[in-house]
Scaffold this active site. Structure first.
Site, short mmCIF file in Angstrom:
data_model
loop_
_atom_site.label_atom_id
_atom_site.label_comp_id
_atom_site.label_asym_id
_atom_site.label_seq_id
_atom_site.Cartn_x
_atom_site.Cartn_y
_atom_site.Cartn_z
N SER A 138 37.67 47.95 37.22
CA SER A 138 37.57 46.94 38.27
C SER A 138 37.13 45.58 37.77
O SER A 138 37.17 44.62 38.51
CB SER A 138 36.57 47.40 39.35
OG SER A 138 35.29 47.58 38.79
N CYS A 139 36.69 45.48 36.51
CA CYS A 139 36.14 44.22 36.03
C CYS A 139 36.51 44.00 34.59
O CYS A 139 36.29 44.86 33.75
CB CYS A 139 34.62 44.22 36.18
SG CYS A 139 33.84 42.73 35.55
N GLY A 140 37.06 42.84 34.29
CA GLY A 140 37.48 42.55 32.92
C GLY A 140 36.43 41.90 32.06
O GLY A 140 36.57 41.83 30.86
#
Length: 287
Positions: free
Chosen positions: A124-126
């Protein structure tokens, strides 16, 4: 080899069907697969290369994912910076081939591991492991501000339907993000799906690197979720002049797009859209 979807038994509860004894039904459901991918990077030679990143992703197009990640993080500049990239056996039993081994070309600096720039990422998060915005603001090699792209608003409005029509895995699972690269006249060039929004974009960018199509001048990148800072940065690193999203952008995404000279479109749904930066590239309908 990895698979993008899997089947699992579920209990389906339908409160509206209770009267005819169909309130609870056991059946098979299709889920999007989420597995870790370890990216190892280093020079040629004997011995194992050091792990650089672990990302949770949907298996498939893993070489594109790894190369796209290296490009959008500013660790390589082109396909010429990569000597070899191969999918390797991991430690799992049965083996799921969740390792990509990248050998850098001679003269390309090896990445340094910094605790403040930890590359563990979730689906969900880079940029979750990075300590500050300054540590992730990577400068692009490409001057997208000068890109003359101009796209009719009607063409942009049609893109989400074209993206959804090409999302085969999403149709079965409902649980995958997509990134689609389109030409200026709305033709789909390439599409990638993944449980991670940033992974889907990296897969598109990695494909472009391996096809030697960078910079992606004159193209539109459409993402199925929101437009975050990291997705805007990745688009800039690939030379994309117009990033569009079906959902909302963040403040940092809008600020970065303006700084880069990119066009940022959000809430691209039906026949409406919001242009947050670079409105000169969106041609309004003739009145």
């Amino acid at each position: 080899m990895g698979r993008a979807t899997d089947r699992r038994g579920v209990l389906r509860i339908d409160l509206d069907a209770a009267a005819d004894r169909r309130a609870q039904i056991r059946r098979q459901d299709t889920l999007a697969v989420e597995e870790p991918l370890e990216i190892r990077v280093g020079r040629a030679g004997p011995g194992r290369r050091d792990p650089l990143a672990v990302t949770m992703r949907t298996p498939g197009d893993d070489l594109d994912l790894a190369i796209g990640f290296l490009l959008t993080e500013g660790l390589i500049r082109s396909a010429d910076d990569v000597h070899t990239a191969q999918l390797c056996a991991g430690a799992e039993t049965p083996n799921t081939y969740n390792v990509v081994d990248v050998v850098l070309a001679p003269g390309v600096p090896e990445p340094t591991t910094d605790p403040a720039r930890n590359f563990y990422t979730t689906s969900s998060c880079g940029v979750c492991g990075k300590a500050s915005i300054d540590s992730v603001r990577t400068r692009s090699l490409f001057a997208v501000r000068d890109d003359p792209l101009r796209v009719p608003a009607k063409v942009l409005a049609d893109l989400p339907d074209r993206l959804r029509a090409a999302q085969r895995a999403f149709e079965r699972t409902g649980g995958l993000h997509a990134a689609g690269l389109f030409s200026a006249d709305g033709e789909l060039v390439v599409l990638r799906e993944d449980v991670g929004r940033h992974n889907a974009v990296d897969k598109v960018v990695g494909w472009a690197v391996r096809e030697r199509r960078l910079p992606l001048a004159g193209h539109v990148l459409l993402v199925s979720g929101r437009a975050s800072f990291e997705l805007t940065q990745k688009a800039w690193m690939a030379g994309v002049p117009l990033l569009a999203a079906v959902s909302a952008p963040s403040t940092l995404a809008a600020e970065l797009a303006e700084e880069a000279g990119m066009t940022l479109v959000g809430f691209l749904r039906g026949r409406t859209m919001n242009v947050y930066a670079g409105s000169h590239r969106v041609a309004e309908p003739a009145g």
